[in-house]
Design a protein around this motif. Structure first.
Motif, PDB file in Angstrom:
ATOM      1  N   ASN A  33       1.236  -1.363   0.342  1.00 30.10           N
ATOM      2  CA  ASN A  33      -0.072   0.133  -0.128  1.00 30.10           C
ATOM      3  C   ASN A  33       0.991   1.435   0.345  1.00 30.10           C
ATOM      4  N   ASN A  34       1.818   0.756   0.592  1.00 33.31           N
ATOM      5  CA  ASN A  34       3.062   1.905   0.479  1.00 33.31           C
ATOM      6  C   ASN A  34       3.382   2.515  -0.681  1.00 33.31           C
ATOM      7  N   ALA A  65       1.422   4.920  -2.907  1.00 35.49           N
ATOM      8  CA  ALA A  65       0.925   6.245  -2.233  1.00 35.49           C
ATOM      9  C   ALA A  65       1.962   6.381  -2.615  1.00 35.49           C
TER      10      ALA A  65
END
Length: 135
Positions: free
Chosen positions: A36-37, A40
């Motif tokens: 998820n990082n 982003a």
């Protein structure tokens, strides 16, 4: 701009490997939080490059040059990579012990979630690391 820390075991993939290639995808992430990082991350974001395992030190700064896309090293569509290129090597590596000893970095994810391979870094934490590397 956002700031990140990306970790790699230097015997597998080191800062020098990235410098030699000039640009490369960051693959092999198999943790959902780290994934998820990656999703982003935006072009232009800066990443502290951390040598894990034996060295346990931040050695350089990389820049995101391509946002997330499917990890070409697996058929599993849940995993992504992004592309980074080296910006510069730190004047001196900053060890995990130094990070832990610096009170201004007590809340840094590297201290709290040391096993996470792709982590967010606050702007002030990034600046403190750069300041420490100049000393």
């Amino acid at each position: 701009m956002n700031y990140w820390l990306i970790k790699s075991e230097p015997s597998t993939y080191s800062w020098d490997d990235l410098v030699k290639l000039g640009s490369d995808h960051w693959d092999g992430v198999r943790n959902f939080k780290a994934r998820n990082n990656i999703k982003a991350m935006k072009v232009g974001d800066l990443c502290l490059f951390y040598h894990s395992v034996n060295e346990k030190s931040i050695v350089g700064i990389a820049k995101v040059v391509k946002e997330y896309y499917k990890d070409p090293t697996t058929d599993d569509h849940r995993w992504y990579v992004m592309d980074v290129e080296p910006v510069r090597k730190l004047k001196r590596p900053i060890t995990l012990a130094e990070v832990k000893a610096e009170p201004r970095l007590n809340d840094m994810q590297l201290v709290k979630y040391s096993r996470l391979s792709v982590q967010s870094v606050k702007e002030d934490e990034f600046g403190i690391i750069l300041e420490m590397s100049e000393q």
